[in-house]
Design a protein around this motif. Sequence first.
Motif, mmCIF file in Angstrom:
data_model
loop_
_atom_site.group_PDB
_atom_site.id
_atom_site.type_symbol
_atom_site.label_atom_id
_atom_site.label_comp_id
_atom_site.label_asym_id
_atom_site.label_seq_id
_atom_site.Cartn_x
_atom_site.Cartn_y
_atom_site.Cartn_z
ATOM 1 N N HIS A 238 0.830 -1.202 0.000
ATOM 2 C CA HIS A 238 0.000 0.000 0.000
ATOM 3 C C HIS A 238 0.870 1.260 0.000
ATOM 4 O O HIS A 238 0.542 2.254 -0.653
ATOM 5 C CB HIS A 238 -0.926 0.017 1.218
ATOM 6 N N LEU A 239 1.975 1.190 0.731
ATOM 7 C CA LEU A 239 2.881 2.341 0.812
ATOM 8 C C LEU A 239 3.492 2.660 -0.547
ATOM 9 O O LEU A 239 3.727 3.836 -0.880
ATOM 10 C CB LEU A 239 3.987 2.030 1.826
ATOM 11 N N CYS A 240 3.731 1.641 -1.353
ATOM 12 C CA CYS A 240 4.354 1.828 -2.665
ATOM 13 C C CYS A 240 3.341 2.039 -3.791
ATOM 14 O O CYS A 240 3.735 2.160 -4.959
ATOM 15 C CB CYS A 240 5.216 0.610 -3.009
ATOM 16 N N ALA A 241 2.059 2.067 -3.450
ATOM 17 C CA ALA A 241 1.023 2.115 -4.486
ATOM 18 C C ALA A 241 1.144 3.333 -5.389
ATOM 19 O O ALA A 241 0.874 3.255 -6.593
ATOM 20 C CB ALA A 241 -0.356 2.089 -3.831
ATOM 21 N N GLY A 242 1.554 4.467 -4.826
ATOM 22 C CA GLY A 242 1.665 5.694 -5.619
ATOM 23 C C GLY A 242 2.634 5.559 -6.778
ATOM 24 O O GLY A 242 2.446 6.203 -7.822
ATOM 25 N N LEU A 243 3.663 4.738 -6.617
ATOM 26 C CA LEU A 243 4.636 4.558 -7.698
ATOM 27 C C LEU A 243 4.040 3.844 -8.900
ATOM 28 O O LEU A 243 4.583 3.919 -10.002
ATOM 29 C CB LEU A 243 5.842 3.767 -7.180
ATOM 30 N N PHE A 244 2.916 3.164 -8.683
ATOM 31 C CA PHE A 244 2.256 2.422 -9.760
ATOM 32 C C PHE A 244 0.976 3.134 -10.226
ATOM 33 O O PHE A 244 0.170 2.552 -10.942
ATOM 34 C CB PHE A 244 1.913 1.014 -9.277
ATOM 35 N N GLY A 245 0.843 4.393 -9.808
ATOM 36 C CA GLY A 245 -0.312 5.169 -10.226
ATOM 37 C C GLY A 245 -1.614 4.729 -9.599
ATOM 38 O O GLY A 245 -2.685 4.949 -10.177
ATOM 39 N N ARG A 246 -1.543 4.118 -8.413
ATOM 40 C CA ARG A 246 -2.735 3.628 -7.752
ATOM 41 C C ARG A 246 -2.966 4.368 -6.447
ATOM 42 O O ARG A 246 -2.021 4.797 -5.771
ATOM 43 C CB ARG A 246 -2.624 2.124 -7.465
#
Length: 255
Positions: free
Chosen positions: A188-196
């Motif tokens: 969830h913490l890394c979701a922004g890197l995948f555009g989510r």
Amino acid sequence: MRMLALPAALLLGVALYTLVPGAKTWISQRLSALPGIIRQNIIERRKNPDDKAILFLYLSGPVLFSTLLSLVHPVADALVMAPLFSFFALMPECFSAKRELDSGKYAKDREAYETRVVHCCEALGEALVPCLITPLILCAIGLPLHLGGALGWTYAALRLLEIKSPRLIRILALPDRMGNAVAMFLLHLCAGLFGRNPLRIGGEDAKETLMHLLGLQGEADHAPIAGDISQSAFACCLCAFLLCLLLTLAGMLLV
């Protein structure tokens, strides 16, 4: 200084299973065969072998070996822990599948193409917790007391044990739940890197969360493509290295 053995072990694990992916099978076979060898030796000396004695001897071997080596030097500690991160044995296979998909082999069979992509991503998701995140946490917990390898190898040995008693299942459930919760948080913490949006990612465990993150499940479903394999591997590795960094810094500050 000793906590630096954790990132060193992770990097050695990457090198080991990338260069020798068959090492995972070899280690698993040796551990799985160990109870049978112990049982045969006990049967030769005792007519009524005790399952508890077999379990004790089965676990004491890897634990004592890893503990003694960890007392020698942090480098030896890193070498002992490196084989625990068998997640990376999937990397050569997954990237080989990606090259095969990119080559156009499945150009006329879209269903087989998508199935192959999903299978690779699911395999990475299934291995993320038991073969990477949980061993990292256990090694970090045990490192200050020279028990990093001992805890990690105990967990690995118990997972390969064919005897699945209720007590053993409960013992394994605790580190599995801990590793799964940490893995889901990191994804969830890394979701922004995948555009989510991390607040809109579903999933009841790490595997499902990874599939939702890639858009292979849930509301944002899309047709699987070969690039999803790379993104899946990147997400898992990113979570592992972030966790390793956090655990190493925490250990250096607290110990």
